[in-house]
Design a protein around this motif. Structure first.
Motif, PDB file in Angstrom:
ATOM      1  N   GLY A 149      28.496  37.800  35.958  1.00  0.00           N
ATOM      2  CA  GLY A 149      28.708  38.154  34.552  1.00  0.00           C
ATOM      3  C   GLY A 149      29.988  38.936  34.341  1.00  0.00           C
ATOM      4  N   LEU A 150      30.235  39.917  35.194  1.00  0.00           N
ATOM      5  CA  LEU A 150      31.451  40.709  35.050  1.00  0.00           C
ATOM      6  C   LEU A 150      32.684  39.892  35.423  1.00  0.00           C
ATOM      7  CD1 LEU A 150      32.660  43.358  34.234  1.00  0.00           C
ATOM      8  CD2 LEU A 150      32.176  44.279  36.509  1.00  0.00           C
ATOM      9  N   ARG A 151      32.556  38.979  36.371  1.00  0.00           N
ATOM     10  CA  ARG A 151      33.690  38.089  36.690  1.00  0.00           C
ATOM     11  C   ARG A 151      34.100  37.268  35.471  1.00  0.00           C
ATOM     12  NH1 ARG A 151      31.071  36.984  41.542  1.00  0.00           N
ATOM     13  NH2 ARG A 151      30.437  34.904  40.802  1.00  0.00           N
ATOM     14  N   ARG A 152      33.113  36.791  34.726  1.00  0.00           N
ATOM     15  CA  ARG A 152      33.434  36.040  33.501  1.00  0.00           C
ATOM     16  C   ARG A 152      34.176  36.923  32.516  1.00  0.00           C
ATOM     17  NH1 ARG A 152      28.294  33.646  34.496  1.00  0.00           N
ATOM     18  NH2 ARG A 152      27.254  35.180  33.158  1.00  0.00           N
ATOM     19  N   ALA A 153      33.725  38.160  32.353  1.00  0.00           N
ATOM     20  CA  ALA A 153      34.417  39.089  31.456  1.00  0.00           C
ATOM     21  C   ALA A 153      35.835  39.349  31.930  1.00  0.00           C
ATOM     22  CB  ALA A 153      33.628  40.394  31.363  1.00  0.00           C
ATOM     23  N   GLN A 154      36.018  39.482  33.239  1.00  0.00           N
ATOM     24  CA  GLN A 154      37.360  39.692  33.782  1.00  0.00           C
ATOM     25  C   GLN A 154      38.273  38.513  33.477  1.00  0.00           C
ATOM     26  OE1 GLN A 154      36.222  40.469  37.890  1.00  0.00           O
ATOM     27  NE2 GLN A 154      36.723  42.638  37.673  1.00  0.00           N
ATOM     28  N   VAL A 156      38.091  36.483  30.992  1.00  0.00           N
ATOM     29  CA  VAL A 156      38.384  36.465  29.557  1.00  0.00           C
ATOM     30  C   VAL A 156      39.464  37.497  29.212  1.00  0.00           C
ATOM     31  CG1 VAL A 156      37.461  36.949  27.260  1.00  0.00           C
ATOM     32  CG2 VAL A 156      36.156  35.542  28.857  1.00  0.00           C
ATOM     33  N   VAL A 157      39.276  38.743  29.649  1.00  0.00           N
ATOM     34  CA  VAL A 157      40.249  39.778  29.265  1.00  0.00           C
ATOM     35  C   VAL A 157      41.601  39.542  29.932  1.00  0.00           C
ATOM     36  CG1 VAL A 157      38.467  41.492  28.770  1.00  0.00           C
ATOM     37  CG2 VAL A 157      39.505  41.433  31.056  1.00  0.00           C
ATOM     38  N   TRP A 162      44.486  41.821  28.655  1.00  0.00           N
ATOM     39  CA  TRP A 162      44.617  42.938  29.599  1.00  0.00           C
ATOM     40  C   TRP A 162      46.021  43.061  30.200  1.00  0.00           C
ATOM     41  CZ3 TRP A 162      40.368  46.193  30.270  1.00  0.00           C
ATOM     42  CH2 TRP A 162      40.537  47.223  31.207  1.00  0.00           C
ATOM     43  N   PRO A 202      35.724  45.986  32.856  1.00  0.00           N
ATOM     44  CA  PRO A 202      36.265  44.924  33.711  1.00  0.00           C
ATOM     45  C   PRO A 202      37.073  45.435  34.892  1.00  0.00           C
ATOM     46  CG  PRO A 202      37.392  44.989  31.585  1.00  0.00           C
ATOM     47  CD  PRO A 202      36.197  45.885  31.461  1.00  0.00           C
TER      48      PRO A 202
END
Length: 214
Positions: A149-154, A156-157, A162, A202
């Protein structure tokens, strides 16, 4: 060796100077101490920023060459170098084209740097070039999450905002794999979240450790 590329992130540099102090108060200073503990001889620090690591080098280090491409941060690093407990020389340069001879360093230090270099593989090849056989790479970096889940957020940003807002920083780089691919063998590794929070951001997954140059 030179690429001719200049690095200028004056707005981010101002923010980073303040943020680095706050991060150190929140526990980052302890990470920095661990990062350089036990080092000796000649050390090259790549992406030295405003010099927050300098105060923690042990007396067994005979000399530090600190390379920083961003002008504002480099000026701040020179101020920090004047009060360091070991001799520190701050110079301009890029991680992908270090102004250092082959096998000249007993160790190379990267601290929150490999997330933002233009080419991580090139930067680590340079690290391998300047560290003597049997020398060390010491690293303290935020990295790709092991949580899907956090990899997906990373992803995206990193694709949207970012790097633009944070001086070229990427949250989701697989830095440990890149260190291995460059010819280093990780011998010490600590994974942790920093800063700690109920909902990790992230850039929260961090690693701190050492790798041997074969």
């Amino acid at each position: 060796m030179t690429t001719g590329r200049r690095v200028s992130h004056p707005l981010f540099a101002r923010v980073f100077e303040r943020a680095s102090v706050a991060m150190d108060r929140a526990g980052g200073a302890g990470h920095r101490r661990r990062l350089v503990a036990g080092l000796h001889g000649v050390v090259v620090e790549v992406g030295a920023g405003n010099g927050r690591n300098f105060a923690h080098y042990p007396p067994t280090v005979t000399r530090v060459l600190a390379v920083e491409p961003e002008a504002r941060l480099r000026a701040a690093a020179r101020v920090a170098a004047a009060g360091a407990p070991v001799p520190v020389t701050v110079t301009e340069g890029l991680a992908e084209a270090l102004p250092v001879a082959d096998a000249a360093a007993d160790a190379l230090v990267v601290s929150l740097v490999l997330c933002s270099v233009a080419d991580q593989a090139d930067a680590l090849r340079e690290a391998h070039r300047v560290v003597r056989p049997g020398g060390q790479l010491r690293f303290y970096e935020h990295v790709r999450s092991r949580s899907s889940g956090l990899r997906r957020a990373q992803r995206v940003v990193d694709a949207i905002c970012w790097p633009l807002l944070c001086g070229g920083c990427h949250t989701g780089r697989d830095t440990l794999a890149a260190i291995d691919a460059a010819g280093f063998t990780v011998t010490e590794l600590d994974r942790f979240r920093f800063p700690t929070s109920t909902v990790p951001g992230p850039a929260a997954p961090h690693v701190l450790g050492a790798a041997l140059r074969q």
